[in-house]
Scaffold this active site. Structure first.
Site, PDB file in Angstrom:
ATOM      1  N   ASN A   1      47.014  11.172  12.947  1.00  8.67           N
ATOM      2  CA  ASN A   1      45.871  12.046  12.646  1.00  8.67           C
ATOM      3  C   ASN A   1      44.789  11.217  11.947  1.00  8.67           C
ATOM      4  O   ASN A   1      44.930  10.893  10.768  1.00  8.67           O
ATOM      5  CB  ASN A   1      46.353  13.193  11.739  1.00  8.67           C
ATOM      6  CG  ASN A   1      45.215  14.084  11.285  1.00  8.67           C
ATOM      7  OD1 ASN A   1      44.089  14.002  11.790  1.00  8.67           O
ATOM      8  ND2 ASN A   1      45.504  14.953  10.322  1.00  8.67           N
ATOM      9  N   TRP A   2      43.735  10.903  12.684  1.00  7.41           N
ATOM     10  CA  TRP A   2      42.685  10.038  12.116  1.00  7.41           C
ATOM     11  C   TRP A   2      41.781  10.806  11.144  1.00  7.41           C
ATOM     12  O   TRP A   2      40.987  10.211  10.442  1.00  7.41           O
ATOM     13  CB  TRP A   2      41.820   9.457  13.236  1.00  7.41           C
ATOM     14  CG  TRP A   2      42.522   8.520  14.164  1.00  7.41           C
ATOM     15  CD1 TRP A   2      43.863   8.269  14.256  1.00  7.41           C
ATOM     16  CD2 TRP A   2      41.896   7.683  15.150  1.00  7.41           C
ATOM     17  NE1 TRP A   2      44.111   7.339  15.242  1.00  7.41           N
ATOM     18  CE2 TRP A   2      42.922   6.971  15.816  1.00  7.41           C
ATOM     19  CE3 TRP A   2      40.573   7.489  15.562  1.00  7.41           C
ATOM     20  CZ2 TRP A   2      42.654   6.064  16.844  1.00  7.41           C
ATOM     21  CZ3 TRP A   2      40.313   6.589  16.586  1.00  7.41           C
ATOM     22  CH2 TRP A   2      41.344   5.884  17.220  1.00  7.41           C
ATOM     23  N   LYS A   3      41.857  12.113  11.165  1.00  8.15           N
ATOM     24  CA  LYS A   3      40.970  12.965  10.335  1.00  8.15           C
ATOM     25  C   LYS A   3      39.505  12.592  10.605  1.00  8.15           C
ATOM     26  O   LYS A   3      39.170  12.190  11.709  1.00  8.15           O
ATOM     27  CB  LYS A   3      41.343  12.850   8.865  1.00  8.15           C
ATOM     28  CG  LYS A   3      42.840  13.018   8.626  1.00  8.15           C
ATOM     29  CD  LYS A   3      43.173  13.250   7.192  1.00  8.15           C
ATOM     30  CE  LYS A   3      44.682  13.239   7.032  1.00  8.15           C
ATOM     31  NZ  LYS A   3      45.138  13.730   5.767  1.00  8.15           N
TER      32      LYS A   3
ATOM     33  N   HIS B   1      46.789  22.532  10.084  1.00  6.56           N
ATOM     34  CA  HIS B   1      46.852  21.468   9.075  1.00  6.56           C
ATOM     35  C   HIS B   1      46.411  22.028   7.726  1.00  6.56           C
ATOM     36  O   HIS B   1      45.501  22.852   7.645  1.00  6.56           O
ATOM     37  CB  HIS B   1      45.958  20.298   9.492  1.00  6.56           C
ATOM     38  CG  HIS B   1      46.194  19.069   8.683  1.00  6.56           C
ATOM     39  ND1 HIS B   1      45.682  18.900   7.417  1.00  6.56           N
ATOM     40  CD2 HIS B   1      46.929  17.950   8.939  1.00  6.56           C
ATOM     41  CE1 HIS B   1      46.079  17.735   6.936  1.00  6.56           C
ATOM     42  NE2 HIS B   1      46.835  17.130   7.834  1.00  6.56           N
TER      43      HIS B   1
ATOM     44  N   GLU C   1      44.601  20.875   5.470  1.00  7.80           N
ATOM     45  CA  GLU C   1      43.170  20.708   5.156  1.00  7.80           C
ATOM     46  C   GLU C   1      42.333  21.784   5.843  1.00  7.80           C
ATOM     47  O   GLU C   1      41.315  22.227   5.304  1.00  7.80           O
ATOM     48  CB  GLU C   1      42.720  19.286   5.552  1.00  7.80           C
ATOM     49  CG  GLU C   1      43.289  18.246   4.595  1.00  7.80           C
ATOM     50  CD  GLU C   1      43.517  16.869   5.198  1.00  7.80           C
ATOM     51  OE1 GLU C   1      42.957  16.569   6.276  1.00  7.80           O
ATOM     52  OE2 GLU C   1      44.267  16.086   4.590  1.00  7.80           O
TER      53      GLU C   1
ATOM     54  N   GLU D   1      54.832  19.423   6.728  1.00 11.70           N
ATOM     55  CA  GLU D   1      53.977  18.581   5.904  1.00 11.70           C
ATOM     56  C   GLU D   1      53.846  19.184   4.506  1.00 11.70           C
ATOM     57  O   GLU D   1      52.975  20.031   4.275  1.00 11.70           O
ATOM     58  CB  GLU D   1      52.584  18.466   6.523  1.00 11.70           C
ATOM     59  CG  GLU D   1      52.561  17.820   7.886  1.00 11.70           C
ATOM     60  CD  GLU D   1      51.243  17.093   8.136  1.00 11.70           C
ATOM     61  OE1 GLU D   1      51.294  15.905   8.445  1.00 11.70           O
ATOM     62  OE2 GLU D   1      50.174  17.710   7.988  1.00 11.70           O
TER      63      GLU D   1
ATOM     64  N   GLY E   1      48.418  12.454   1.782  1.00 11.10           N
ATOM     65  CA  GLY E   1      47.378  11.588   1.240  1.00 11.10           C
ATOM     66  C   GLY E   1      47.569  11.238  -0.234  1.00 11.10           C
ATOM     67  O   GLY E   1      46.650  10.727  -0.874  1.00 11.10           O
TER      68      GLY E   1
ATOM     69  N   SER F   1      52.324  11.062   3.592  1.00  8.40           N
ATOM     70  CA  SER F   1      52.492   9.705   3.060  1.00  8.40           C
ATOM     71  C   SER F   1      53.638   8.944   3.730  1.00  8.40           C
ATOM     72  O   SER F   1      54.321   8.141   3.093  1.00  8.40           O
ATOM     73  CB  SER F   1      52.657   9.729   1.537  1.00  8.40           C
ATOM     74  OG  SER F   1      51.489  10.256   0.932  1.00  8.40           O
TER      75      SER F   1
ATOM     76  N   GLY G   1      48.920  10.261   8.711  1.00 10.48           N
ATOM     77  CA  GLY G   1      47.488  10.264   8.412  1.00 10.48           C
ATOM     78  C   GLY G   1      47.015   8.850   8.117  1.00 10.48           C
ATOM     79  O   GLY G   1      46.767   8.053   9.026  1.00 10.48           O
ATOM     80  N   GLY G   2      46.913   8.512   6.832  1.00 10.60           N
ATOM     81  CA  GLY G   2      46.358   7.224   6.402  1.00 10.60           C
ATOM     82  C   GLY G   2      46.909   6.014   7.154  1.00 10.60           C
ATOM     83  O   GLY G   2      46.143   5.142   7.595  1.00 10.60           O
TER      84      GLY G   2
HETATM   85  C1  PEP Z   1      48.266  14.296   7.466  1.00 13.90           C
HETATM   86  O1  PEP Z   1      47.126  14.471   7.100  1.00 13.90           O
HETATM   87  O2  PEP Z   1      48.736  14.958   8.396  1.00 13.90           O
HETATM   88  C2  PEP Z   1      49.069  13.279   6.772  1.00 13.90           C
HETATM   89  C3  PEP Z   1      50.358  13.291   6.937  1.00 13.90           C
HETATM   90  O3  PEP Z   1      48.374  12.413   5.966  1.00 13.90           O
HETATM   91  P1  PEP Z   1      48.990  11.148   5.161  1.00 13.90           P
HETATM   92  O4  PEP Z   1      49.933  10.438   6.080  1.00 13.90           O
HETATM   93  O5  PEP Z   1      47.787  10.315   4.818  1.00 13.90           O
HETATM   94  O6  PEP Z   1      49.683  11.692   3.972  1.00 13.90           O
END
Ligand code: PEP
Length: 252
Positions: free
Chosen positions: A9-11, A97, A99, A169, A175, A215, A236-237
């Site tokens: 997920n590049w956001k 998600h 967010e 999640e 994040g 994470s 994500g990151g």
């Molecule tokens: C996400 O936003 O779906 C996610 C898992 O982010 P991160 O890996 O950065 O925690």
């Protein structure tokens, strides 16, 4: 055997040139180290889909979007419909998600309509669920996740449900650098499967991929994916760096 999936997920990150670099970086990494029997999906910002689809098609991975409209078509300025996404060749959508829930007011009822749109247009929904820290600390996490799953997915027929992927999640892990322990992930994934089995039957529950997100990175993916009920990750990151992302995909 359940499908294994590693999804990035590049956001709201990357300019066009940066997106191009990341996509070609992923394809270079995959040329050296392509996992067997793992579906890799990237979720770039939707306006890079054409480029992403071209690279993905040549390199045996999939693309998806981070959101779709709950509406079919029409006067919904700024929205992108499931039919439009599907017509580009993209085949997945992240829905629910945290967010989107937090910053855009998406409720499970809205998300349920988005899931319907996705399924109608042959897009695989990756339905995200998970508790916030306060809910975990007050031991309401199972209750919260059960409710999210019920409200967004239990209206589906068994056949439509078979097209769904779930991502657990925990919001406190997204994040933050604070990953769920492998035990916490396994415990919740097994619980999710139990909830699914009660509604859709053991077979459907056993065949549904349940991904972990929060994470997850190149250093901890292996111990998370080693758990029986963890079928991969929503990243994500760490999906913003090609070498890390492909390393995660090779962590089974
Ligand atoms: C996400 O936003 O779906 C996610 C898992 O982010 P991160 O890996 O950065 O925690």
């Amino acid at each position: 055997m359940r499908r294994k999936i590693v999804a990035g997920n590049w956001k709201m990150n990357k300019t066009f040139d940066e997106a191009e670099d990341l996509l070609f970086g992923i394809s270079d990494e995959l040329a050296n180290n392509s996992p067997e029997e793992v579906s890799i999906v990237v979720f770039p910002p939707a306006l890079y889909l054409e480029l992403a689809n071209d690279v993905a098609n040549e390199n045996n991975f999939f693309t998806g979007v981070q959101n779709i409209s709950e509406h079919e078509s029409g006067a919904y300025t700024g929205e992108i419909s499931a039919a439009m996404i599907s017509s580009t060749g993209a085949s997945f959508a992240i829905l629910g998600h945290s967010e989107r829930r937090m910053y855009f007011g998406e409720t499970d009822a809205i998300i349920a309509r988005k899931i319907d749109q996705a399924i109608k247009h042959n897009i695989t929904p990756v339905y995200c669920c998970g508790e916030v820290l306060e809910e975990r600390e007050s031991e309401k996490h199972f209750e919260v996740v059960e409710k999210q799953i019920g409200q967004a997915l239990f209206h589906l027929t068994k056949e439509d449900f078979s097209k769904v992927v779930i991502a657990y999640e925990p919001v406190w892990a997204i994040g933050t650098g604070r990953t769920a322990t492998p035990q916490q992930a396994q415990e919740m994934h097994a619980f999710i499967r139990k909830v699914l089995a009660a509604k859709f039957g053991e077979t459907a529950a056993n065949e549904t991929p349940v991904l972990y997100g929060g994470s997850c990175n190149a250093a901890n993916a292996r111990e998370l994916f080693a758990n029986e009920d963890v079928d991969g990750g929503l990243i994500g990151g760490a999906s913003l760096k090609a070498s890390d992302f492909v390393k995660i995909a090779n962590s089974f």
